[in-house]
Enzyme design. Sequence first.
Site, PDB file in Angstrom:
ATOM      1  N   LYS A 144       0.845  -1.186   0.000  1.00 58.53           N
ATOM      2  CA  LYS A 144       0.000   0.000   0.000  1.00 58.53           C
ATOM      3  C   LYS A 144       0.880   1.235   0.000  1.00 58.53           C
ATOM      4  CE  LYS A 144      -2.472   2.954   2.364  1.00 58.53           C
ATOM      5  NZ  LYS A 144      -2.995   3.354   3.645  1.00 58.53           N
TER       6      LYS A 144
HETATM    7  P1  FBP Z   1      -6.685   7.580   4.500  1.00 56.64           P
HETATM    8  O1  FBP Z   1      -7.525   7.164   3.319  1.00 56.64           O
HETATM    9  O2  FBP Z   1      -7.488   8.207   5.572  1.00 56.64           O
HETATM   10  O3  FBP Z   1      -5.505   8.413   4.045  1.00 56.64           O
HETATM   11  O4  FBP Z   1      -6.147   6.252   5.142  1.00 56.64           O
HETATM   12  C1  FBP Z   1      -5.092   5.562   4.608  1.00 56.64           C
HETATM   13  C2  FBP Z   1      -3.948   5.543   5.589  1.00 56.64           C
HETATM   14  O5  FBP Z   1      -2.904   4.728   5.141  1.00 56.64           O
HETATM   15  C3  FBP Z   1      -4.307   5.089   6.985  1.00 56.64           C
HETATM   16  O6  FBP Z   1      -4.224   3.708   7.130  1.00 56.64           O
HETATM   17  C4  FBP Z   1      -3.335   5.862   7.796  1.00 56.64           C
HETATM   18  O7  FBP Z   1      -3.788   6.139   9.059  1.00 56.64           O
HETATM   19  C5  FBP Z   1      -3.204   7.129   7.048  1.00 56.64           C
HETATM   20  O8  FBP Z   1      -3.427   6.851   5.711  1.00 56.64           O
HETATM   21  C6  FBP Z   1      -1.817   7.710   7.244  1.00 56.64           C
HETATM   22  O9  FBP Z   1      -1.855   9.030   6.898  1.00 56.64           O
HETATM   23  P2  FBP Z   1      -0.619   9.975   7.134  1.00 56.64           P
HETATM   24  O10 FBP Z   1       0.012  10.137   5.798  1.00 56.64           O
HETATM   25  O11 FBP Z   1      -1.206  11.232   7.639  1.00 56.64           O
HETATM   26  O12 FBP Z   1       0.282   9.309   8.101  1.00 56.64           O
END
Ligand code: FBP
Length: 306
Positions: free
Chosen positions: A206
């Site tokens: 991911k």
């Molecule tokens: P979102 O769709 O809210 O961005 O979630 C995906 C994710 O990977 C979450 O699992 C994780 O908490 C967040 O993005 C991390 O975001 P950041 O870049 O702020 O750390």
Amino acid sequence: MQPTERVREILSWYPSDNPGTKSSLARLLMTGRLAGTGKLVILPVDQGFEHGPDRSFAPNPDGYDPRYHPDLAVEAGCNGYAAPLGLIEAAADRHPGTLPLILKVNNSDTLGSPSDAWSAVTASVDEALRLGCCAIGFTIYPGSDHRNEMYGEIREMTAEAKAKGLAVVVWSYPRGHGLNKAGETAVDVVAYGAQIAALLGAHIIKVKPPTEHVAVDAAKKALEKAKVPLGTLADRIRHVVRGSFNGRRIVIFSGGEAKETPAILAEIKAIHDGGGFGSIVGRNSFQRPRAEGVALLKQIIDIYAK
Ligand code: FBP
């Protein structure tokens, strides 16, 4: 339902895995409205840990309830639901056998001032098994001063998960002292992060959608010399997927901060056009009122179903 030809093809990319791990992967690929297509849309709710409850759930207070998210995932037809231990424990029996669960086994908060990006191990492979999960999820921060410790942690947890029949999902988010903000999502850096996750043995990788920026001079020269097209998001997605074992790893892309629906759907279309395997969409789904969140996830799924 038997795995489709496409799912069998994808499973063949992981020849060293035992039948338990392949079944776990098949469960994710054979659930929801994208079942059998080889595409995935997953609901991740670890933002309460990563960003705090106010930033995460105040926009749609229904999200404070741990039962809200698995219900949202099922109603929208997602392939699975990913969350840290407490959330999974609070709702693991909500849709028994019908909603594949991914236990996020490491997490970090945004309080204090850590020396550099690093997550704590917050759950175990045995807890994932106890809760009926089909996979563990682990975040790495390539570019952090602590990346080598993270690679060691994930090596151990991946070995255990695979031995016990679980799949491994790696959130690869380049960040830390080695990178500036623009560098975190630069196309060469995102491709590098995805490649590292593949090399660490991830089944599902991911990453964030890459920008046109190329951060590393040597990579820029190589890409220019090879005339790799990077002008559109679809081009860049294709590049990242190719960098993940030439498309023989499942690479999915994150949703990011709240955005307007047309912008999200345009991004999803580009991910689909570039050969991305799907999305993991948190804030953009659970921060909307329930009906709107479900509708958005369904529109996203419809794009991947084409
Ligand atoms: P979102 O769709 O809210 O961005 O979630 C995906 C994710 O990977 C979450 O699992 C994780 O908490 C967040 O993005 C991390 O975001 P950041 O870049 O702020 O750390």
